[in-house]
Write a protein that holds these residues in place. Structure first.
Motif, PDB file in Angstrom:
ATOM      1  N   UNK A 248       0.786  -1.220   0.000  1.00 49.94           N
ATOM      2  CA  UNK A 248       0.000   0.000   0.000  1.00 49.94           C
ATOM      3  C   UNK A 248       0.823   1.278   0.000  1.00 49.94           C
ATOM      4  N   UNK A 249       2.117   1.177  -0.310  1.00 51.52           N
ATOM      5  CA  UNK A 249       2.955   2.367  -0.400  1.00 51.52           C
ATOM      6  C   UNK A 249       3.873   2.184  -1.609  1.00 51.52           C
ATOM      7  N   UNK A 250       4.236   3.284  -2.241  1.00 49.53           N
ATOM      8  CA  UNK A 250       5.072   3.230  -3.438  1.00 49.53           C
ATOM      9  C   UNK A 250       6.456   2.654  -3.134  1.00 49.53           C
ATOM     10  N   UNK A 251       7.088   2.086  -4.131  1.00 49.45           N
ATOM     11  CA  UNK A 251       8.477   1.620  -3.981  1.00 49.45           C
ATOM     12  C   UNK A 251       9.371   2.841  -3.823  1.00 49.45           C
ATOM     13  N   UNK A 252      10.388   2.769  -2.994  1.00 50.46           N
ATOM     14  CA  UNK A 252      11.289   3.918  -2.847  1.00 50.46           C
ATOM     15  C   UNK A 252      11.891   4.312  -4.200  1.00 50.46           C
ATOM     16  N   UNK A 253      11.849   5.588  -4.553  1.00 50.91           N
ATOM     17  CA  UNK A 253      12.377   6.019  -5.843  1.00 50.91           C
ATOM     18  C   UNK A 253      13.897   6.160  -5.857  1.00 50.91           C
ATOM     19  N   UNK A 254      14.546   5.943  -4.722  1.00 51.71           N
ATOM     20  CA  UNK A 254      16.000   6.079  -4.641  1.00 51.71           C
ATOM     21  C   UNK A 254      16.610   4.973  -3.823  1.00 51.71           C
ATOM     22  N   UNK A 255      17.834   5.173  -3.411  1.00 48.20           N
ATOM     23  CA  UNK A 255      18.580   4.158  -2.669  1.00 48.20           C
ATOM     24  C   UNK A 255      18.288   4.289  -1.174  1.00 48.20           C
ATOM     25  N   UNK A 256      17.106   3.912  -0.776  1.00 50.37           N
ATOM     26  CA  UNK A 256      16.699   3.868   0.625  1.00 50.37           C
ATOM     27  C   UNK A 256      15.521   2.930   0.774  1.00 50.37           C
ATOM     28  N   UNK A 257      15.224   2.552   1.995  1.00 45.55           N
ATOM     29  CA  UNK A 257      14.051   1.739   2.298  1.00 45.55           C
ATOM     30  C   UNK A 257      13.096   2.587   3.128  1.00 45.55           C
ATOM     31  N   UNK A 258      11.806   2.249   3.106  1.00 50.99           N
ATOM     32  CA  UNK A 258      10.824   3.005   3.881  1.00 50.99           C
ATOM     33  C   UNK A 258      11.001   2.805   5.386  1.00 50.99           C
ATOM     34  N   UNK A 259      11.428   1.622   5.794  1.00 51.26           N
ATOM     35  CA  UNK A 259      11.532   1.334   7.220  1.00 51.26           C
ATOM     36  C   UNK A 259      12.580   0.253   7.464  1.00 51.26           C
ATOM     37  N   UNK A 260      12.989   0.169   8.719  1.00 51.20           N
ATOM     38  CA  UNK A 260      13.905  -0.896   9.132  1.00 51.20           C
ATOM     39  C   UNK A 260      13.518  -1.328  10.536  1.00 51.20           C
ATOM     40  N   UNK A 261      13.456  -2.627  10.755  1.00 45.29           N
ATOM     41  CA  UNK A 261      13.185  -3.166  12.085  1.00 45.29           C
ATOM     42  C   UNK A 261      14.535  -3.469  12.722  1.00 45.29           C
ATOM     43  N   UNK A 262      14.822  -2.792  13.850  1.00 46.22           N
ATOM     44  CA  UNK A 262      16.134  -2.834  14.488  1.00 46.22           C
ATOM     45  C   UNK A 262      16.111  -3.755  15.698  1.00 46.22           C
ATOM     46  N   UNK A 263      17.185  -4.537  15.840  1.00 45.20           N
ATOM     47  CA  UNK A 263      17.371  -5.362  17.028  1.00 45.20           C
ATOM     48  C   UNK A 263      18.721  -5.011  17.635  1.00 45.20           C
ATOM     49  N   UNK A 264      18.830  -5.010  18.960  1.00 47.31           N
ATOM     50  CA  UNK A 264      20.112  -4.770  19.622  1.00 47.31           C
ATOM     51  C   UNK A 264      20.299  -3.336  20.074  1.00 47.31           C
TER      52      UNK A 264
END
Length: 135
Positions: free
Chosen positions: A11-27
């Motif tokens: 439900x969201x557009x693909x990133x138009x550049x070299x990035x991601x919309x989100x990241x799930x972080x551990x640690x």
């Protein structure tokens, strides 16, 4: 292998550049202050050249991350501050070269790019901060 997982949201557009919309972080988390284009002696690198400044900034980021026991593989977010729209192409060119090497699988950390009127020193065209999550 990055210390984060990149979800592929629907439900969201693909990133138009070299990035991601989100990241799930551990640690744990390392907060890296905004880096500018100064060398180890504190001298400006790349006056009037956003690409040269960007390359120096990523060298600085790599050194700061290494000093904290981390690397680009652990970065979960970048924030870019670019002075004037005319500096964006040079920044993008240099960042692309860095990212092609640092993120060969294409799992780019989320990022925010801001075009600003100026930075702390009038000769700085780019500043980049980062969050890293080493294991």
């Amino acid at each position: 292998m990055p210390r984060f997982r990149v979800p592929q949201p629907e439900g969201v557009h693909a990133p138009p550049g070299k990035y991601s919309h989100a990241a799930r972080v551990e640690g744990s988390l390392i907060v890296v202050a905004g880096q500018v284009a100064t060398d180890v002696d504190g001298e400006l690198v790349g006056a009037d050249d956003a690409a040269a400044q960007t390359r120096q900034i990523f060298r600085n980021l790599e050194a700061v991350l290494a000093g904290a026991g981390s690397s680009f593989a652990d970065v979960v977010e970048f924030t870019y501050y670019i002075v004037g729209r005319e500096s964006v192409p040079g920044f993008m060119e240099a960042r692309t070269a860095v990212f092609d090497e640092a993120y060969p699988e294409g799992d780019y950390p989320p990022a925010t790019l801001l075009v600003v009127g100026g930075l702390a020193n009038e000769d700085f065209l780019v500043e980049v901060s980062a969050l890293a999550a080493p294991s």
